[in-house]
Write an enzyme that holds these catalytic residues in place. Sequence first.
Site, PDB file in Angstrom:
ATOM      1  N   ASP A 322       0.855  -1.190   0.000  1.00 27.33           N
ATOM      2  CA  ASP A 322       0.000   0.000   0.000  1.00 27.33           C
ATOM      3  C   ASP A 322       0.888   1.236   0.000  1.00 27.33           C
ATOM      4  O   ASP A 322       2.013   1.216  -0.528  1.00 27.33           O
ATOM      5  CB  ASP A 322      -0.949  -0.063   1.216  1.00 27.33           C
ATOM      6  N   ASP A 323       0.429   2.280   0.627  1.00 27.57           N
ATOM      7  CA  ASP A 323       1.162   3.543   0.703  1.00 27.57           C
ATOM      8  C   ASP A 323       2.518   3.339   1.416  1.00 27.57           C
ATOM      9  O   ASP A 323       2.732   2.321   2.063  1.00 27.57           O
ATOM     10  CB  ASP A 323       0.286   4.525   1.513  1.00 27.57           C
ATOM     11  N   LYS A 407      -3.458  -0.106  -7.059  1.00 32.85           N
ATOM     12  CA  LYS A 407      -4.489   0.611  -6.298  1.00 32.85           C
ATOM     13  C   LYS A 407      -4.227   2.096  -6.512  1.00 32.85           C
ATOM     14  O   LYS A 407      -3.107   2.575  -6.283  1.00 32.85           O
ATOM     15  CB  LYS A 407      -4.379   0.241  -4.815  1.00 32.85           C
ATOM     16  N   ASP A 409      -5.297   5.739  -5.497  1.00 34.07           N
ATOM     17  CA  ASP A 409      -5.976   6.358  -4.362  1.00 34.07           C
ATOM     18  C   ASP A 409      -6.046   7.882  -4.532  1.00 34.07           C
ATOM     19  O   ASP A 409      -5.013   8.559  -4.542  1.00 34.07           O
ATOM     20  CB  ASP A 409      -5.177   5.976  -3.096  1.00 34.07           C
ATOM     21  N   GLY A 453     -15.865   5.833  -2.897  1.00 33.95           N
ATOM     22  CA  GLY A 453     -17.267   5.720  -3.329  1.00 33.95           C
ATOM     23  C   GLY A 453     -17.849   7.007  -3.879  1.00 33.95           C
ATOM     24  O   GLY A 453     -19.052   7.083  -4.142  1.00 33.95           O
ATOM     25  N   ARG A 470     -13.394   0.889  -4.457  1.00 38.16           N
ATOM     26  CA  ARG A 470     -13.836   1.075  -3.075  1.00 38.16           C
ATOM     27  C   ARG A 470     -15.178   1.795  -3.110  1.00 38.16           C
ATOM     28  O   ARG A 470     -15.356   2.767  -3.835  1.00 38.16           O
ATOM     29  CB  ARG A 470     -12.794   1.892  -2.318  1.00 38.16           C
ATOM     30  N   ASP A 474     -12.490   4.542   4.462  1.00 39.67           N
ATOM     31  CA  ASP A 474     -11.746   3.451   5.094  1.00 39.67           C
ATOM     32  C   ASP A 474     -12.590   2.820   6.199  1.00 39.67           C
ATOM     33  O   ASP A 474     -13.189   3.538   6.996  1.00 39.67           O
ATOM     34  CB  ASP A 474     -10.459   3.995   5.717  1.00 39.67           C
TER      35      ASP A 474
HETATM   36  C1  GLA Z   1      -6.434   5.936   2.064  1.00 36.29           C
HETATM   37  C2  GLA Z   1      -6.978   4.603   1.569  1.00 36.29           C
HETATM   38  C3  GLA Z   1      -6.441   3.492   2.435  1.00 36.29           C
HETATM   39  C4  GLA Z   1      -4.928   3.509   2.412  1.00 36.29           C
HETATM   40  C5  GLA Z   1      -4.402   4.880   2.841  1.00 36.29           C
HETATM   41  C6  GLA Z   1      -2.910   5.001   2.619  1.00 36.29           C
HETATM   42  O1  GLA Z   1      -6.910   6.253   3.323  1.00 36.29           O
HETATM   43  O2  GLA Z   1      -8.371   4.600   1.555  1.00 36.29           O
HETATM   44  O3  GLA Z   1      -6.924   2.245   1.994  1.00 36.29           O
HETATM   45  O4  GLA Z   1      -4.486   3.175   1.139  1.00 36.29           O
HETATM   46  O5  GLA Z   1      -5.019   5.912   2.091  1.00 36.29           O
HETATM   47  O6  GLA Z   1      -2.428   6.242   3.014  1.00 36.29           O
END
Ligand code: GLA
Length: 664
Positions: A322-323, A407, A409, A453, A470, A474
């Site tokens: 992820d990030d 992903k 974002d 969303g 998504r 979160d």
């Molecule tokens: C957002 C996304 C999470 C994650 C964080 C990473 O909040 O919705 O799923 O990827 O960023 O910083």
Amino acid sequence: MKNKYYRALAATSLSLVVLFSSFQANKTIWLSSLDLTKMVQGAGKPVIDINKNKKPFSVGKDVFEKGVGTRVKSYVWINLAGGSERFMAYAGVDNDTAPGSVISTHRFKIYGDGKPLWQSVPMSYGDAAEKVDIDVRGIKTLILEVINIGENNSNLQLDWADAHFIVSGQNPEAIEPPREAEVILTPTPGLRPHINGPKVYGCHPGNPFLYRIPATGIRPMLFTANHLPAGLTLNTTTGIITGNAPERGDFNVVLHTKNAHGSDSRIFKISSGDILALTPPMGWNDWYAHYRRITDKMMREAADIMISSGMADAGYQYVNVDDCWMNKDKDADAGRVGPPRDAQGNILSNSYFPDMKAMTDYIHSKGLKAGIYTSPGPKTCGGYTGSYQYEAQDAKQFADWGFDFLKYDWCSYSRVTGTKNITSEIHQKPYRLMGAILKEQKRDMVFNLCQYGNDQVWKWGFEVGGSSWRTGGDLGFGLNGLFDVAFKNAGYAAYAKPGAWNDPDYIQIGYVGSAFGGGLPVHTNLTPNEQYAFMSMWSLLAAPLVYSADLSKLDKFTLNILCNPEVIEIDQDPLGEAAKAIRKTEESFILIKNLEDGSKAVGLCNNGEIPINMTLNWPEANIKGKQVIRDLWKQKNIGIYQGKYSVMVPRHGVVMVKISSVKK
Ligand code: GLA
């Protein structure tokens, strides 16, 4: 007569004395004096006696000196031990928190020893408080609950104002809500081989192909395949298929595996064309475990554990970072600070990721796939380098590094739109751009849209090139909204189909970390039933099954939940339908999903504080006649039913069954 008179007088004065002394013994115990760390609520902590703006509680036109303010969904279990006489309060929405644009409606509820005792009328901001004055004599356990019964607004303070008990015996005491034992419902896989995983698989013609046949059973195993298209090779020991995807078309491959104890076969349709992720992606993402602690080493370990734990044998495939793999301008961790890009504009990974290509090679060597993360904005949500104005260069870089999943974002993208009025076109623009770029890569990359969303992404996510999106913010740790999230997602069922999936965020069970402070992973506080419910609902919804927790701390119970092939098969059903919800009450609903073989998968979902009996009537499920009910968690047929199926569903639980017509 006289005597009688005196006896009566004596008796009356005796009872007056008794009555008087019992009045004497009664105490007032304020709800706010109890240990409210035991109260569970959607966000924040209970507010006691004075609200967060340091003002007294107020509901409608009334002001109160004392009370407990909470936020949905909220519940507290109280042990009265039969010692209380009455519970008195005023229930309502506090005036202190502005409702914003969401007009939410709430219901306050009280249960005594598992039975409903009282409930409020629907309450919205500004409504007058409703008086509670109930007899609780003899009651051992009291539950106070507040729920949403309309739009969700978890910002509002909901008051049990002036709440107190009249106590004649033992003092009330807030207790932990019940937690069932961790019972493993599923039989352990046998020694004989069993092939799991999707029955259909999408790829783009000519691109590199990698698929590890998921199979349980004791190794060594011999894998073979019939009708494998030209260009693909199967390693008979590892069961990993590699090569280049065949020309456009459908190929009905027959997979076989055998070991010393038996054999198994299954049809695996390779569909070479435009659509990837013909079944919901399954894998692991580091976010809810490691946040800004993630390293290359942890990613490799995750791949190792995916194999050694048996998760890959159940169908989990993607190992996704992820990030926080890139550089940041400033951070307490110097190892993540550095220039965003090199002189040629290539995005740079931080010092914890010394060689991205070597990392994906490692993941691929196990037959698994690798996923990466970026943002269309200049910065990611964590403040690391994003892909704004480098979209094509970054996508090519990700493909060259060997990633199989992206992903994307939204994060800081709002900063570059140049307007506060984000139209549909603006919402879609960055995803449309990246979707087109990914299609040009000589590599299959599943595209996961992450923009929480917005703009009803389920309506256009597929068209812009997304394989999944998504559907909301979160999940975070506010997991007591789990059932609400599942219900909401069932509302988008019409938009799910092979290659297009609603993504309600990751499965968080086992050891889950925190984004903040030290934040090392701790054991989930979801109850065992809630954990079963999580996996059941996500599978019924055909959600991506992406586990996000600390793999190094996987235990048997968590694995049992993640790896039941019959439950996973519901998620991965080739028809690609997502469950719809029927029969919604304030705290329960039924999820129902059509399967390719004509049967139905059903989840009877109870989000309430007490067990309830739930019934599915055949006409609601569009079925007739005799039906076999199979308990998918126990992998056991539980009987033949006609007309309806009724079952007790535990508190915060789901009963998940498959319903199939009796074969004539
Ligand atoms: C957002 C996304 C999470 C994650 C964080 C990473 O909040 O919705 O799923 O990827 O960023 O910083």
